[in-house]
Design a protein around this motif. Sequence first.
Motif, PDB file in Angstrom:
ATOM      1  N   LYS A 447       0.808  -1.213   0.000  1.00 33.54           N
ATOM      2  CA  LYS A 447       0.000   0.000   0.000  1.00 33.54           C
ATOM      3  C   LYS A 447       0.849   1.274   0.000  1.00 33.54           C
ATOM      4  O   LYS A 447       0.355   2.349   0.280  1.00 33.54           O
ATOM      5  N   ARG A 448       2.120   1.174  -0.307  1.00 31.69           N
ATOM      6  CA  ARG A 448       2.969   2.356  -0.217  1.00 31.69           C
ATOM      7  C   ARG A 448       3.299   2.962  -1.581  1.00 31.69           C
ATOM      8  O   ARG A 448       4.047   3.915  -1.675  1.00 31.69           O
ATOM      9  N   MET A 449       2.776   2.429  -2.624  1.00 31.44           N
ATOM     10  CA  MET A 449       3.076   2.898  -3.960  1.00 31.44           C
ATOM     11  C   MET A 449       2.575   4.329  -4.180  1.00 31.44           C
ATOM     12  O   MET A 449       1.513   4.701  -3.718  1.00 31.44           O
ATOM     13  N   ILE A 450       3.381   5.137  -4.873  1.00 30.27           N
ATOM     14  CA  ILE A 450       2.992   6.499  -5.241  1.00 30.27           C
ATOM     15  C   ILE A 450       2.576   6.481  -6.705  1.00 30.27           C
ATOM     16  O   ILE A 450       3.297   5.971  -7.566  1.00 30.27           O
ATOM     17  N   ASN A 451       1.404   7.036  -6.989  1.00 35.69           N
ATOM     18  CA  ASN A 451       0.881   7.060  -8.356  1.00 35.69           C
ATOM     19  C   ASN A 451       0.988   8.480  -8.893  1.00 35.69           C
ATOM     20  O   ASN A 451       0.186   9.349  -8.573  1.00 35.69           O
ATOM     21  N   ALA A 452       2.000   8.703  -9.725  1.00 37.01           N
ATOM     22  CA  ALA A 452       2.245  10.030 -10.296  1.00 37.01           C
ATOM     23  C   ALA A 452       1.846  10.022 -11.761  1.00 37.01           C
ATOM     24  O   ALA A 452       2.571   9.506 -12.613  1.00 37.01           O
ATOM     25  N   SER A 453       0.659  10.546 -12.031  1.00 39.61           N
ATOM     26  CA  SER A 453       0.130  10.588 -13.407  1.00 39.61           C
ATOM     27  C   SER A 453       0.111   9.206 -14.051  1.00 39.61           C
ATOM     28  O   SER A 453       0.372   9.054 -15.245  1.00 39.61           O
ATOM     29  N   GLY A 454      -0.186   8.200 -13.252  1.00 43.71           N
ATOM     30  CA  GLY A 454      -0.246   6.838 -13.774  1.00 43.71           C
ATOM     31  C   GLY A 454       1.063   6.089 -13.702  1.00 43.71           C
ATOM     32  O   GLY A 454       1.102   4.869 -13.866  1.00 43.71           O
ATOM     33  N   TYR A 455       2.147   6.784 -13.452  1.00 46.78           N
ATOM     34  CA  TYR A 455       3.438   6.123 -13.270  1.00 46.78           C
ATOM     35  C   TYR A 455       3.547   5.648 -11.824  1.00 46.78           C
ATOM     36  O   TYR A 455       3.299   6.412 -10.884  1.00 46.78           O
ATOM     37  N   LYS A 456       3.963   4.389 -11.648  1.00 47.07           N
ATOM     38  CA  LYS A 456       4.110   3.827 -10.301  1.00 47.07           C
ATOM     39  C   LYS A 456       5.514   4.097  -9.785  1.00 47.07           C
ATOM     40  O   LYS A 456       6.502   3.758 -10.443  1.00 47.07           O
ATOM     41  N   VAL A 457       5.564   4.722  -8.615  1.00 52.35           N
ATOM     42  CA  VAL A 457       6.848   5.018  -7.988  1.00 52.35           C
ATOM     43  C   VAL A 457       6.948   4.218  -6.691  1.00 52.35           C
ATOM     44  O   VAL A 457       6.059   4.290  -5.839  1.00 52.35           O
ATOM     45  N   TRP A 458       8.010   3.451  -6.562  1.00 50.14           N
ATOM     46  CA  TRP A 458       8.240   2.686  -5.339  1.00 50.14           C
ATOM     47  C   TRP A 458       9.206   3.476  -4.455  1.00 50.14           C
ATOM     48  O   TRP A 458      10.373   3.645  -4.785  1.00 50.14           O
ATOM     49  N   PRO A 459       8.729   4.003  -3.326  1.00 53.81           N
ATOM     50  CA  PRO A 459       9.568   4.862  -2.475  1.00 53.81           C
ATOM     51  C   PRO A 459      10.920   4.271  -2.106  1.00 53.81           C
ATOM     52  O   PRO A 459      11.918   4.986  -2.050  1.00 53.81           O
ATOM     53  N   ALA A 460      10.968   2.970  -1.847  1.00 53.81           N
ATOM     54  CA  ALA A 460      12.241   2.365  -1.437  1.00 53.81           C
ATOM     55  C   ALA A 460      13.314   2.525  -2.513  1.00 53.81           C
ATOM     56  O   ALA A 460      14.498   2.682  -2.213  1.00 53.81           O
ATOM     57  N   GLU A 461      12.899   2.488  -3.765  1.00 56.04           N
ATOM     58  CA  GLU A 461      13.857   2.647  -4.857  1.00 56.04           C
ATOM     59  C   GLU A 461      14.437   4.062  -4.874  1.00 56.04           C
ATOM     60  O   GLU A 461      15.651   4.257  -5.033  1.00 56.04           O
ATOM     61  N   VAL A 462      13.566   5.053  -4.690  1.00 60.52           N
ATOM     62  CA  VAL A 462      14.024   6.445  -4.669  1.00 60.52           C
ATOM     63  C   VAL A 462      14.914   6.691  -3.456  1.00 60.52           C
ATOM     64  O   VAL A 462      15.949   7.369  -3.549  1.00 60.52           O
ATOM     65  N   GLU A 463      14.539   6.128  -2.312  1.00 57.12           N
ATOM     66  CA  GLU A 463      15.359   6.286  -1.096  1.00 57.12           C
ATOM     67  C   GLU A 463      16.757   5.731  -1.311  1.00 57.12           C
ATOM     68  O   GLU A 463      17.765   6.339  -0.905  1.00 57.12           O
ATOM     69  N   ALA A 464      16.843   4.554  -1.930  1.00 59.72           N
ATOM     70  CA  ALA A 464      18.148   3.932  -2.162  1.00 59.72           C
ATOM     71  C   ALA A 464      19.041   4.830  -3.015  1.00 59.72           C
ATOM     72  O   ALA A 464      20.253   4.929  -2.780  1.00 59.72           O
ATOM     73  N   MET A 465      18.441   5.503  -3.994  1.00 65.08           N
ATOM     74  CA  MET A 465      19.230   6.395  -4.851  1.00 65.08           C
ATOM     75  C   MET A 465      19.636   7.655  -4.098  1.00 65.08           C
ATOM     76  O   MET A 465      20.762   8.143  -4.258  1.00 65.08           O
ATOM     77  N   LEU A 466      18.742   8.200  -3.282  1.00 67.82           N
ATOM     78  CA  LEU A 466      19.069   9.406  -2.520  1.00 67.82           C
ATOM     79  C   LEU A 466      20.216   9.166  -1.548  1.00 67.82           C
ATOM     80  O   LEU A 466      20.990  10.074  -1.240  1.00 67.82           O
TER      81      LEU A 466
END
Length: 554
Positions: A447-466
């Motif tokens: 239930k943590r997925m971010i829906n940005a204009s239909g694109y699915k963003v997985w927060p853990a992936e972005v965190e790992a890059m940051l």
Amino acid sequence: MTANSTRRLIDAPQTSLYTNLEVSSNRHPDKAAILYYGGMVSYRQLRSEADAMAGFLQQHCGVARGDRVVLYMQNSVQFVVAFYAVLRADAVVVPVNPMNRSSELQHILEDSGARVAFVGEELMEHVRTLPRGQLDHVIPARYADYLHEGIDLPLPDVLTSSCSQPLAEKIGGHAVVIGWNDALSRACAPREHESRPEDLACIPYTSGTTGRPKGCIHTHRSVMHSTVSCAKWPDLASESVMLCSVPLFHVTGMQNCMNMPIFIGATMAVTTRWDATCAAHLIERHRVSAWITVPTMLIDLLNLANVDKFDLSSIAYLSGGGAAMPQAVAQQIQQRWGIPYVEGYGLTETMAATHINPPKRSKPQCMGVPVFNTSSLVVDPETLEPLGEGETGEILVSGPQVFDGYWKSPDATREAFVLIDGKRYLRTGDLGYVDSDGYFFVVDRLKRMINASGYKVWPAEVEAMLFEHPAVQEACVIATLDPRRGESVKAVIVLRNGEHATEADIVSWARERMASYKVPRVVQFADSLPRTASGKIQWRLLQEEETRSRNARS
């Protein structure tokens, strides 16, 4: 797709968990079981005190077979003694997060039906405010009672401050309180030990991120299988010295830092509160060889200004879970110790690990492969159809360490399990995939997925890059409302000491490294991130705060 687990099999002892302490105390009576800020408790003493406390529970507190007993304490000698005392008394351990306060404690007491509690002295204030009749007997403990003179280690405040309230007293006239030392001094002999593998051993409670905390029913058999797996997977020897810095109330610490060392007869260097400098001293002084921990503790240790002054070369095995290890930090570990940080995955419902990386074939930011006697699937969360290699879906697990269900919650129990090809699987609620080698990777919570204009963003992936940004020490990614895109990405960031960065710096850096829909549109800087006692970032708290804030402005 199922990872091949048929070649990874073990036969765990078909005994009660307490038997492990009995066996180790017979084999190593004078060996240090616990090292506590310079003090030492031998296996003989540990068993003797556990037995005496078990007798006290039975004879003076009326604890009978199957009764639940609460452990509401921080890491300490008393926690270990009390845990095994409850098991020796044929009762059931109910560990409670010491960060919980009266209302949270009250819920667990009412739900579990526990009438007896071991309580840390510093937590007695939350027991005193419970409703009348909530508890029958309370056994408070001063952790400092097990300290020795001449301590030259940095001590947490809880060990240096003294409570003004006497330990033995009536609490509002509704519970008998007998201090730890008074209880031990009775030297009560327990009745014959009767617990069998199928009897209840422990009811840890979930963190409550999806509602009121629920008790997870674990038998001696499920806890024993997890305990043996923790030891056999890395093949740890009885000569091991283990740093026990993660909370023992949580299944990661309970299994890896208490039950597993006792099973193999190893030595535990126990800390009541996390302190990176103290940990460095303990590793050097006791030649700590194994440390099961969370990434944040390793990050703290490696960021010590004087870390190179300590001899930390004894570390031979590093492992943990709860959050993915940032690749940059994993590289530091490899350079310093020449070993990987072996990542694993587990749940309260599975009494710690269901997946661990093979120690000699670890993959970074990976939950690993199914452990002994365990099967795992990735399925479509809606249809429950098994998915193929590389396809993201919900991770399911089946094995001897999986709990029997939620205490007094038959509906939640039914929802937690699913039958696939005749086998009962636990729905983890985590999204992930399995690669061609049978390694599993977590993408995010269901239930943590971010829906940005239909694109699915997985927060853990972005965190790992940051985490790769040189100024970023920690990051938590949540959704923020966006009038055009529906949702956008927000990053809450803790900067490293002495580092400086602006929101524009972070956004510009991110744009160069990730797809535009993944780039944080909002960056908020914070001094720290909210965490559970087990070290997990409480992203849900940040998400709820962000939602309230956006709603108030709209």
